[in-house]
Motif scaffolding. Structure first.
Motif, short mmCIF file in Angstrom:
data_model
loop_
_atom_site.label_atom_id
_atom_site.label_comp_id
_atom_site.label_asym_id
_atom_site.label_seq_id
_atom_site.Cartn_x
_atom_site.Cartn_y
_atom_site.Cartn_z
N ILE A 1 -10.53 -29.87 -14.54
CA ILE A 1 -9.90 -29.40 -15.69
C ILE A 1 -10.42 -28.07 -15.84
N ASP A 2 -9.34 -27.09 -16.09
CA ASP A 2 -9.74 -25.84 -16.24
C ASP A 2 -9.40 -25.47 -17.82
N LEU A 3 -10.46 -25.06 -18.57
CA LEU A 3 -10.65 -24.92 -20.04
C LEU A 3 -10.22 -23.43 -20.37
N HIS A 4 -9.27 -23.19 -20.96
CA HIS A 4 -8.84 -21.79 -21.30
C HIS A 4 -9.12 -21.48 -22.88
N THR A 5 -9.49 -20.50 -23.13
CA THR A 5 -9.57 -19.94 -24.60
C THR A 5 -8.36 -18.86 -24.92
N ARG A 6 -8.05 -18.37 -23.55
CA ARG A 6 -6.78 -17.29 -23.73
C ARG A 6 -5.89 -17.50 -22.69
N MET B 1 0.50 -31.81 -9.64
CA MET B 1 -0.58 -31.05 -10.53
C MET B 1 -1.95 -31.07 -9.74
N ALA B 2 -2.35 -29.85 -9.50
CA ALA B 2 -3.72 -29.57 -8.56
C ALA B 2 -4.78 -29.73 -9.62
N ASP B 3 -4.69 -29.26 -10.90
CA ASP B 3 -5.62 -29.33 -11.89
C ASP B 3 -5.18 -29.47 -13.27
N LEU B 4 -5.59 -29.76 -14.35
CA LEU B 4 -5.30 -30.21 -15.64
C LEU B 4 -5.90 -28.80 -16.26
N ASP B 5 -4.79 -28.01 -16.77
CA ASP B 5 -5.24 -26.95 -17.62
C ASP B 5 -4.98 -27.09 -19.11
N LEU B 6 -6.06 -26.77 -20.06
CA LEU B 6 -6.17 -27.08 -21.39
C LEU B 6 -6.50 -25.58 -22.12
N LEU B 7 -5.86 -25.56 -23.14
CA LEU B 7 -6.14 -24.35 -24.09
C LEU B 7 -6.86 -24.79 -25.54
N VAL B 8 -7.80 -24.14 -25.68
CA VAL B 8 -8.41 -24.32 -27.06
C VAL B 8 -8.48 -23.12 -27.76
N ALA B 9 -8.62 -23.01 -28.87
CA ALA B 9 -9.12 -21.83 -30.02
C ALA B 9 -10.68 -21.29 -29.39
N PRO B 10 -10.68 -20.02 -29.44
CA PRO B 10 -12.08 -19.58 -29.04
C PRO B 10 -13.12 -20.32 -29.38
N HIS B 11 -13.06 -20.48 -30.97
CA HIS B 11 -14.18 -21.01 -31.67
C HIS B 11 -14.31 -22.36 -31.55
N ASP B 12 -13.57 -23.21 -30.81
CA ASP B 12 -13.89 -24.69 -30.31
C ASP B 12 -14.21 -24.94 -28.87
N ALA B 13 -14.52 -23.67 -28.22
CA ALA B 13 -14.75 -23.67 -26.74
C ALA B 13 -16.01 -24.50 -26.61
N GLU B 14 -17.25 -24.31 -27.50
CA GLU B 14 -18.37 -24.82 -27.15
C GLU B 14 -18.35 -26.28 -27.57
N ARG B 15 -17.38 -26.56 -28.69
CA ARG B 15 -17.18 -27.96 -29.20
C ARG B 15 -16.68 -28.92 -28.18
N VAL B 16 -15.91 -28.17 -27.33
CA VAL B 16 -14.90 -28.96 -26.53
C VAL B 16 -15.96 -29.44 -25.27
N LYS B 17 -16.93 -28.63 -24.78
CA LYS B 17 -17.80 -28.88 -23.66
C LYS B 17 -18.44 -30.25 -23.59
N PRO B 18 -19.18 -30.64 -24.67
CA PRO B 18 -19.60 -32.02 -24.99
C PRO B 18 -18.49 -33.13 -24.74
N LEU B 19 -17.55 -32.76 -25.25
CA LEU B 19 -16.53 -33.82 -25.17
C LEU B 19 -16.13 -34.12 -24.02
N LEU B 20 -15.77 -32.98 -22.85
CA LEU B 20 -15.59 -33.34 -21.55
C LEU B 20 -16.83 -33.98 -20.73
N GLN B 21 -17.92 -33.48 -21.17
CA GLN B 21 -19.13 -34.08 -20.69
C GLN B 21 -19.31 -35.59 -20.77
#
Length: 422
Positions: free
Chosen positions: A179-184, A116-136
């Motif tokens: 980590i590649d964070l997807h919203t779609r 696995m080269a990277d870890l791909d994660l999908l979140v709902a678009p409205h949660d994208a900004e909330r996930v960023k501080p979590l990963l930080q």
């Protein structure tokens, strides 16, 4: 070199589908190219557990150490996912681990089999900004953004140890986990985005890590990702193997669900080409009625091209740079003209993407990545240069890189534990 790469690629594809007992009669050069082919196709650790014959000592040592590196790295990914799950539950955010992580979770692979080269994660678009501080909070920095995803990298990415790992040949246990964070979930085929997000995100998601809604949803995502890689001729054998193994677990209702999706809009017009390749190398994997139905949904020109292609022609085993590799995927005259224009006069987005590859190890392989568009056209017309990512791997194999000390093998139960956590 290309002939040797193609030979090894097709041989490994046959071995994964039906392992034989006859060792190939290759010389030293062919064995070096076999290493390159295995790395480019993402199957080195898998071959370590599948092949029934033994090759030269250097080849066997390379396979076994790649398997160990992959297993140790997988344990790191498991630990990272556990931390993400814990924090996401606390924050009330639903996250779907994608592709390789989902295949491990289903037990299709055990630790050390699939890189696995990277870890791909999908979140709902409205949660994208909330996930960023979590990963930080987990020590990750938002380093780049593309139309597909945001990329997060460990803050310690610039340390000397990590730089050494990035430059290594093949898999390495210490390589940073991006980590590649997807919203779609979408792929451009070749210019128009095909979006399957509605099929993949759970209808009633729960805080923390969530599985795909169904096996059909995971299969559709893997199919679309494979189609997206076929356009630039960057498909990998491991992707076909993923589809074949998952197909073996699918029930009649899963296939029915997949076929139902082709009736919505243009549906799954892009699904037949990757499935043709799966059927070519794994003849019993795809039910004939499913393949027939998806063939009818595929445009005639693309369908004809797909039925003649081999893995070598749509992967990095094809060394030369093609001017218009995705022309067959442009399904109308206007789309073909747009695609040709985009390749000749690239958009600002594409130029920015080219500039961003400077951090990739292969970007130093020759002058091509640094050339202007005009010089690229001239160079291509006069010499038909080779693709830098492929040549980076080929050169590393030819230089006979020293086999580094492998990390200590994980505990025998690590593979099962990895599958449970994922």
């Amino acid at each position: 070199m290309e002939l040797a790469l193609r030979q090894a690629t097709e041989f490994f594809a046959a071995e994964l589908a039906e392992p034989g007992r006859v060792r190939p009669r290759w010389g030293e050069f062919e064995w070096r190219m076999a290493r390159a082919a295995a790395v480019l196709q993402g199957v080195t650790p898998l071959l370590a557990g599948v092949l029934r014959w033994r090759g030269p000592r250097g080849w066997e040592r390379f396979l076994s150490q790649q398997r160990i590196h992959t297993a140790v790295r997988q344990l790191r990914i498991v630990a990272l996912l556990a931390r993400i799950d814990e924090q996401a539950r606390r924050a009330g955010i639903a996250i779907v681990p994608l592709k390789g992580a989902a295949l491990y979770r289903l037990g299709i692979y055990s630790g050390g089999e699939r890189p696995m080269a990277d870890l791909d994660l999908l979140v709902a678009p409205h949660d994208a900004e909330r996930v960023k501080p979590l990963l930080q909070g987990l020590g990750y920095l938002d380093t780049s953004v593309s139309w597909k995803h945001h990329t997060f990298e460990p803050a310690e990415h610039a340390t000397a140890v990590v730089r050494k790992a990035v430059a290594s040949f093949g898999e390495h246990a210490d390589r940073p986990i991006k980590i590649d964070l997807h919203t779609r979930i979408a792929e451009r085929l070749p210019l128009i985005a095909q979006d399957v997000s509605a099929l993949i995100f759970p209808g009633a998601p729960q805080p923390g890590l969530n599985p795909y809604p169904s096996a059909a949803a995971l299969f559709a995502h893997l199919l679309l990702h494979a189609a997206g890689n076929m356009v630039p001729r960057a498909l990998r054998l491991i992707q076909l193997h993923d589809l074949a193994l998952l197909a073996a677990r699918m029930q009649d209702e899963d296939w029915a669900q997949l076929l139902a999706w082709r009736l919505t809009g243009r549906g799954l017009w892009w699904a037949a080409p990757p499935l043709e390749l799966v059927a070519r190398y794994y003849p019993e994997a795809i039910p004939i009625d499913v393949l027939t139905a998806l063939r009818t949904a595929c445009p005639r020109g693309l369908r004809g091209t797909a039925r003649r292609q081999t893995l070598s022609e749509v992967s990095f085993a094809r060394l030369r740079i093609d001017a218009f590799p995705g022309i067959a995927w442009s399904t109308s005259v206007s789309d073909k003209l747009r695609y040709v224009l985009e390749r000749v006069i690239p958009s600002r987005e594409l130029l920015d993407k080219r500039e961003s590859v400077g951090s990739e190890a292969w970007s130093t392989c020759g002058a091509w990545p640094q050339l202007s568009q005009g010089r690229r056209i001239l160079r291509w017309a006069l010499s038909r240069p080779a693709r830098p990512p492929a040549m980076h791997t080929v050169r590393a194999a030819l230089q006979d890189p020293a086999i580094e000390s492998a990390p200590r093998p994980p505990h025998a139960s690590a593979g099962g534990e990895a599958g449970r956590v994922l």
